[in-house]
Design a protein around this motif. Structure first.
Motif, short mmCIF file in Angstrom:
data_model
loop_
_atom_site.label_atom_id
_atom_site.label_comp_id
_atom_site.label_asym_id
_atom_site.label_seq_id
_atom_site.Cartn_x
_atom_site.Cartn_y
_atom_site.Cartn_z
N PRO A 45 -6.44 4.68 -5.56
CA PRO A 45 -5.09 4.90 -6.10
C PRO A 45 -4.65 3.75 -6.99
O PRO A 45 -4.16 3.96 -8.10
N THR A 46 -4.83 2.52 -6.49
CA THR A 46 -4.42 1.36 -7.27
C THR A 46 -5.24 1.27 -8.55
O THR A 46 -4.71 1.02 -9.63
N LEU A 66 -2.33 3.19 -16.41
CA LEU A 66 -1.03 2.67 -16.82
C LEU A 66 -1.11 1.28 -17.45
O LEU A 66 -0.22 0.88 -18.17
N LEU A 97 -10.50 3.72 -0.95
CA LEU A 97 -9.23 3.12 -0.57
C LEU A 97 -8.54 2.41 -1.72
O LEU A 97 -7.31 2.37 -1.79
#
Lengths: 422, 311
Positions: B34-35, B42, B31
């Motif tokens: 993605p973060t 990035l 979960l």
């Protein structure tokens, strides 16, 4: 309450991640090829699109997208594109940046294109421009697209009101100053001439008109070692500092020289040929101004420069890109470029097509000046030594120092940069 | 052997628990993936790369040579660096307190029942959704010393309005501060407003019963209960103030004589890295900024125990 704030930050984080992962490019395999052609001048977009249309008509399977990115972001964008090997297929190249791109092997060598092509002959382009885009190993990394130099623009209405003759090809520095003094009307906020701290459209021209130079031909020494250079820059700076016939550097912080000229508050100004479209678009300047050759000092001189069209070394369609480059450099495309008033075409014999785009102005002055034009000074790290000059000359234009006093700083700084290039 | 059974039982339940825990862990990672990936690719990776670059002399496309601390030594001898550091700290030192006070004030005022409340809230939030470059461009016109609205207004009030907002070295930073405050009050106000609405009305009713004045209620009830949001606003405001760039970039040209009185660390970083193409030196400058932000944020996180009320 604390957990609410944690939730908030989590949502923001997830949201960002989703948005970022949502951006992905798709490259569908199609028979038709689409080339991207990247430029930085919105004013030339119309002409470049017209060239693309003409090319598409002859080559129905190739599409060309013209993409405009303003100068300030253009190089940043191109650079990050180059690092990711995802550049536009073709793009404009400038003398300030060329060295980086040739050294980084970002540009496709098109020497063989020039050798094999029936229409493309490098001898038809200004020699110094071809040289500029050719590496030490004789690789041709760009074909000149246009050339541009600087003209002396004047406000006909202000000259008429003062009962003065318009500037002509016989004008000297003395004529410039004398007329500027008569035309200056400080009470009404009108200035005789616009002399901002500007190199290409400013004092670099005057340096050459006085027999000086900016950097030596072997690109090792600064021209500020020469009295002619120092004298010329001082003369130019004195237009605002000593004689008050030009707005000061502080006034230029509020209003650009273009806005002074477009609001009829200056009788004369130096503008590059790439500014013509803006002067024509403005209602006031379109009706009230015209252009003459630059004034002469001890000799006649003007700075000129030219862009090139280059192909990315990483393009997926090298054949199609070369086809388009050949077309861009052809007589047909060059004349379209001229007729649309985008820029003065670099191909010899086609530059007169540019005259038709602006019949209201004496554009011939730009073409005639090429006889004694000097290429814009460049080296590998042009932007760095230009910055040294700019920083050192600010106090001069503020009237707090003379050029002679800061010349030592410029010489040391510029030569340090030049030395680091080897 | 039978005597050992209970132990086996507890072992299997332990195993099951462990399995369940592992399973939970697995889904937990999925979960946040993605973060996490976004953050790594990035943020974290570029940070490491920037640290690496700061010890190198970098040519535009890739090739870099190790030069040790040379970039840092150059930086400590660079007057531009020190000037921009002091500009940045001065900017943050003034812009942040003014922003926080004004946004608290705006939030409290917009938390009352007045006509057209949502109109006001929208108005205050508008600067947040405008593109920063466009905002700076408009302010550049407003600040124009001859035709700008600001000077015209000052003149119409009967004062001498020859104020050189964009070229007087002692004023330029103030011009940027004004734009900075204007563009961040709205956003912070919305955050604080959310906090205000979570405060139970009972406190105020009780205080009114006890005869506490509005002003006293503000200082004794509103402020203490608003501290979590104030803390959040303070941390984010300081970080973004220290990163001020776009307004300066748009409002001041490189030939502007007072640019040195206004350029921030990020501006100098941009100029060195992208205009002069000296990425190594630019990286060294930005690393200093990262360290400064990190230290200030750590101090704030430690200090929050002293003044922030959670609940």
């Amino acid at each position: 309450m604390k957990s609410n704030w944690k939730k908030l930050s989590l949502t923001i984080g997830l949201g960002t991640a989703l948005i970022l992962t949502g951006c992905s490019s798709d490259s569908s395999a199609n028979e038709d090829v689409t080339l991207t052609y990247s430029i930085w001048d919105q004013g030339q977009a119309e002409g470049m699109n017209a060239i693309a249309d003409a090319f598409e008509e002859e080559n129905p399977t190739i599409q060309v997208n013209v993409e405009v990115t303003p100068w300030d972001q253009y190089w940043t964008k191109l650079e990050s594109g180059a690092q990711g090997e995802s550049l536009p297929d073709l793009f404009w190249m400038h003398s300030n940046e060329f060295a980086n791109y040739s050294e980084g092997q970002i540009l496709m060598d098109v020497t063989d294109l020039a050798d094999e092509s029936e229409t493309l002959n490098m001898a038809d382009f200004p020699e110094e421009l071809v040289e500029l885009y050719t590496t030490e190993n004789d690789e041709l990394l760009g074909v000149p697209k246009d050339y541009g130099n600087i003209g002396l623009w004047y406000n006909k209405t202000l000259f008429d009101e003062a009962g003065l003759d318009y500037p002509d090809e016989d004008w000297t520095w003395d004529d410039l100053l004398e007329n500027a003094e008569i035309l200056t009307d400080v009470e009404n906020d009108v200035y005789g001439v616009l002399a901002p701290l500007n190199r290409e459209e400013g004092y670099h021209n005057f340096i050459h008109q006085n027999g000086g130079y900016v950097i030596s031909e072997d690109k090792t020494t600064s021209g500020f070692r020469e009295d002619e250079t120092v004298e010329a820059v001082q003369w130019y700076a004195d237009l605002s500092v000593e004689h008050g016939v030009s707005p000061t550097v502080g006034q230029f912080a509020d209003n650009s020289n273009l806005s002074f000229f477009q609001s009829g508050r200056a009788a004369m100004g130096f503008f590059g040929s790439w500014m013509i479209s803006q002067l024509a678009e403005n209602e006031y300047t379109n009706e009230n101004v015209d252009v003459a050759p630059m004034p002469a000092g001890t000799e006649e001189a003007v700075i000129y420069n030219g862009l090139a069209n280059s192909i990315s070394a990483f393009t997926d369609y090298p054949e199609e890109a070369r086809q388009f480059l050949e077309f861009l450099s052809s007589e047909e495309a060059m004349i379209i470029q001229g007729e649309y008033g985008s820029a003065i075409p670099a191909l010899s014999g086609t530059d007169t097509s540019f005259l038709e785009a602006y019949p209201q102005f004496n554009i011939q002055a730009y073409l005639d000046q090429m006889e004694y034009a000097v290429i814009k000074p460049y080296s590998k790290y042009t932007a760095r030594w230009e910055d040294v000059e700019n920083q050192a000359l600010i106090p001069v234009f503020e009237g707090e120092a003379t050029v002679e006093e800061v010349s030592e700083t410029i010489i040391t700084g510029v030569e340090e940069v030049l030395e680091s290039e080897n | 052997m039978e005597a050992h059974n209970p132990q086996v039982n507890t072992l299997t339940t332990k195993k099951a628990k462990l399995n369940k825990k592992k399973n939970m862990m697995f889904w937990g990672w999925i979960l946040i993936a993605p973060t996490l990936i976004g953050l790594l690719v990035l943020n974290i990776f570029p940070v490491i790369q920037t640290v690496y670059l700061s010890f190198h002399s970098v040519s535009t496309f890739g090739q870099s040579t190790f030069i040790g601390l040379e970039n840092y030594i150059k930086m400590f001898n660079d007057a531009d660096f020190w000037q921009s550091l002091s500009n940045t700290l001065l900017y943050a030192g003034i812009q942040v307190p003014v922003t926080v006070v004004l946004s608290t004030l705006a939030a409290v005022l917009l938390n009352t029942k007045i006509k057209g409340l949502s109109v006001y809230r929208t108005l205050y939030f508008l600067p947040m959704i405008a593109a920063p470059a466009a905002v700076a461009m408009v302010w550049r016109w407003l600040f124009n010393s001859q035709y700008g609205l600001i000077n015209l207004m000052i003149e119409s009030l009967g004062f001498n309005a020859d104020i050189q907002w964009l070229s007087d070295p002692s004023l330029v930073l103030w011009a940027v501060i004004i734009v900075g405050v204007w563009s961040s009050v709205g956003y912070n106000m919305i955050l604080l407003l959310a906090g205000l609405q979570e405060i139970s009305k009972d406190y105020y009713e009780a205080a009114t019963m006890d005869g506490a004045s509005k002003l006293r209620q503000f200082f004794q009830i509103t402020l203490p209960l608003l501290t979590p949001q104030l803390f959040f606003v303070l941390v984010t405001s300081i970080i973004s103030a220290l990163q001020v760039f776009d307004v300066i970039f748009v409002m001041f040209d490189v030939t502007n004589p007072s640019l040195s009185s206004v350029q921030s660390l990020v501006y100098v970083f941009f100029h060195e890295s992208y205009v002069l193409n000296d990425k190594g030196y630019g990286s060294a400058i930005i690393i200093v900024l990262v360290l400064i932000i990190m230290i200030i944020t750590v101090i704030q996180l430690l200090g929050q125990k002293k003044w922030v009320n959670y609940d």
